[in-house]
Design a protein around this motif. Sequence first.
Motif, PDB file in Angstrom:
ATOM      1  N   LYS A 155       0.855  -1.178   0.000  1.00  0.00           N
ATOM      2  CA  LYS A 155       0.000   0.000   0.000  1.00  0.00           C
ATOM      3  C   LYS A 155       0.893   1.230   0.000  1.00  0.00           C
ATOM      4  O   LYS A 155       1.738   1.388   0.881  1.00  0.00           O
ATOM      5  CB  LYS A 155      -0.907   0.007   1.229  1.00  0.00           C
ATOM      6  N   ARG A 161     -14.474   5.458 -10.299  1.00  0.00           N
ATOM      7  CA  ARG A 161     -13.066   5.426  -9.894  1.00  0.00           C
ATOM      8  C   ARG A 161     -12.310   6.579 -10.540  1.00  0.00           C
ATOM      9  O   ARG A 161     -12.771   7.127 -11.538  1.00  0.00           O
ATOM     10  CB  ARG A 161     -12.461   4.073 -10.290  1.00  0.00           C
ATOM     11  N   ASP A 191     -13.115  -3.216  -4.823  1.00  0.00           N
ATOM     12  CA  ASP A 191     -13.933  -4.147  -5.615  1.00  0.00           C
ATOM     13  C   ASP A 191     -15.212  -4.512  -4.865  1.00  0.00           C
ATOM     14  O   ASP A 191     -16.290  -4.622  -5.465  1.00  0.00           O
ATOM     15  CB  ASP A 191     -13.133  -5.417  -5.925  1.00  0.00           C
ATOM     16  N   ASP A 199      -7.828  -1.240   0.625  1.00  0.00           N
ATOM     17  CA  ASP A 199      -7.022  -1.794  -0.462  1.00  0.00           C
ATOM     18  C   ASP A 199      -7.901  -2.020  -1.682  1.00  0.00           C
ATOM     19  O   ASP A 199      -9.092  -1.691  -1.692  1.00  0.00           O
ATOM     20  CB  ASP A 199      -6.356  -3.109  -0.025  1.00  0.00           C
ATOM     21  N   ASP A 200      -7.303  -2.606  -2.732  1.00  0.00           N
ATOM     22  CA  ASP A 200      -8.039  -2.848  -3.975  1.00  0.00           C
ATOM     23  C   ASP A 200      -9.204  -3.806  -3.766  1.00  0.00           C
ATOM     24  O   ASP A 200     -10.246  -3.679  -4.419  1.00  0.00           O
ATOM     25  CB  ASP A 200      -7.091  -3.411  -5.041  1.00  0.00           C
TER      26      ASP A 200
END
Length: 856
Positions: A204, A277, A230, A225-226
């Motif tokens: 990160k 995004r 999602d 985080d990613d």
Amino acid sequence: MTAQASARLGRFAAFIASGVENDSSGPNGSLASSPSADEEEGPPCCKFSLRRRAMPPLSDLARPEEKLAGLRIDGSCHTRSRMSFYTGIVIHSLEEDGSLGPEKEVHGFPEGSKINFVSWSCDGQHLSFSIRSDEEGNVSSKLKLWVADAQTGKARPLFPSPDVYLNAIFDNYVWVDNSTLLVCTIPNSLGEPPKKPLVPSGPKVQSNEAQNVIQVRTFQDLLKDDYDADLFDYYATSQLILVSLDGTVKPIGPPAVYTSIDPSPDQKFILVSSLHRPYSYIVPCGRFPKKVDLWTTDGKFVREICDLPLAEDIPIAFSSVRKGKRSINWRPDKPSTIYWVETQDGGDAKIEVSPRDIIYTEPAELVDDEQPEVLQKLDLRYGGISWCDESLALVYESWYKTRRVRTWVISPGNKDLGPRILFDRSSEDVYSDPGSPMLRRTAEGTYVIAKMRKEDDDETYILLNGTGATPQGNIPFLDLFNFNTGAKERIWESDKEKYYESVVALMSDQTNGDLRLEELKVLTSKESKTENTQYHLQTWPEKKSVQITQFPHPYPQLKSLQKELIKYQRKDGVQLTATLYLPPNYDPERNGPLPCLFWSYPEEFKSKDAAGQVRGSPNEFAGIGPTSALLWLARGFAILSGPTIPIIGEGDEEANDRYVEQLVSSAEAAVEEVVRRGVAHPNKIAVGGHSYGAFTTANLLAHAPHLFSCGVARLGLITEHLLLLNEDRTLWEATDTYAEMSPFMSANKIKKPLLFFSALKGHGALCRLVVLPFESHGYSARESILHVLWETDRWLQKYCVNSSDKPGDPNALNLMKPGSRQVRVKVRSFQSQEAVVRKALSKRVPIRPGDRRCDK
């Protein structure tokens, strides 16, 4: 009277009654009216009342939740987690004499359903709502949209397919017209939620190599985080569907994270807002990139209104805002005209610029290269608009640092007539508050300022509904106000002696043109110290009042409690007030001083005069919530509720710089007053508070231990030294202030018993920390509430009532039975507390002649 006449009720009024458990009869929660057509064409005026369960079980809070982008999401049903619900809907008609007719139960949906998002159709003929139910594994089913006929109460599913579910993470659905709804649904192609990878894709990284100054406040539940990003997309993505009452279904637009869907008043266009995004790991979703588009109501893209970038750089100074277009809305008085605001200072309140904000308008359908029209330029921060018509609108602006608020009169359709100041005052000066304009419902279902006319008078007026703050307390009023001359006539005012009354909503029938004063109808509420709130219909010109509700008293055991608004002075001359509650039948001369619970919450001011003004009314009904300090009236306590603790910073002085000094001085004045009156024992005064009140409690025990025997701190950031309320300076800009205000930095000074404070154990202090499972910033579960009551009562009995006694059994609770001596009851388990606390707090403790309970 038609249904449309009382549409304001659904928007403005909440009818509160005692808790209704498990679908039992009786209204509880809110009462809303149906907007219908005129008297000849529409149904009779209808209201719906909603029944709710009083307190959820802890198992409801234990359900899994996802904490993403500042939201807490129930993934099983695509809603916000821990969402409250209703258990039943009852429809009433409003009779010609103003009384409520017989109830009509909405029926046809499965028994045990949890009801949310209740809404009338534009014509009042139908009622829509969502339902869900509990399933195995302590999860909730997905939401389905239902619709009920207002005449029969018969309900049915709106969608023909049983596999269409509501997505209620953001906006959920809206009536487009009398027979069509636009619904945010869970996409059929959604599939299973993404799997968390065993190994992250990489480290990160947060970089500021450009050396930008980015200061953000502390936010909770951010993306980490990613995978979290999602997961946020998975739960928040919706498919928009147009559905008619006849079952016709039409998906429109692509799946996206839609946050708002807003039809135009003429039902031709929709403003559609969505997030996209790149997302952020340091700010919540409200600052993510935001796109606002204009569609037709059948889903055709017209044009882009704006596409705002990620807003991580909004300054922390108060009155700072996001760059670009904001507050994008439809004008409620026009068929399809959009208005919005744009900052001219880059959103930074510290930058001096004129103008600071500009308001723009433009039609939905642009002609050629038509440019937006400037409606008004503001030197303070935009605060909203009350629209009326092309000849009248009220524009509000304010500035937090100075507390200045201004109201402008503008004529949107007359460019030759410039804006003029109507009111210019301090938001803290409640005595000068002129009130707010009352709104009427239009034929399109929007709300605009109600224009009034008097018989044999060509002048035009508006109605100002005010709280009526005075040195004797609030005396609400309704003024007929001439916005051209500034002249006003008081046409209604609350009773001053026994009752507290207020205007809730405008109920007059007319939807177009000016209203006539002689035909005015308003909904009012009425209450007293001992009589709970009831609602009345007031009609002109005879000013006849008809009571339309008959809510029972929610706690008859305390019906005869004593309540008084008391006044006293701080040593620097600032006038202070508090509400003093005493048990039924208590007399200080006969019964002597009582143990006292001091329940507080400080407030900031820029002026000593404003800080000393009286707020509230001595005649208001004493509302007692599940964890209210007033419950201890049943235990023989005096309750000092809401003693004013003004933290004043005049001129350029910051209020927090003298926080401790003013906090202690205010508390000393309050304690001296209740002791002087002979109602509080000087050695048996406890202090408590919730949130910032808990922060205050810890500080008072650290800096004024001579005043209090013990403290109860509920859900406060008392172990935090980086978070201060109403402070826009950073720790490095005001290090001494942070250090002095923080209870964490003064933990070693706290010697009096403090409940719920964890930082003291290392100093050997007498303390007890209780962490309630699954609770957030407020207590909601039945088990939690009962445990809080038990813990608090045990603490107060041991360290306030019996503060001079030797330490006893920490698991014993002192209970007072009417007419008997004290008995000691062992509480041996978490589950047994409900019966104990119910027994302790449901019975009034009698105070007999000569009974000096505190001295025994």
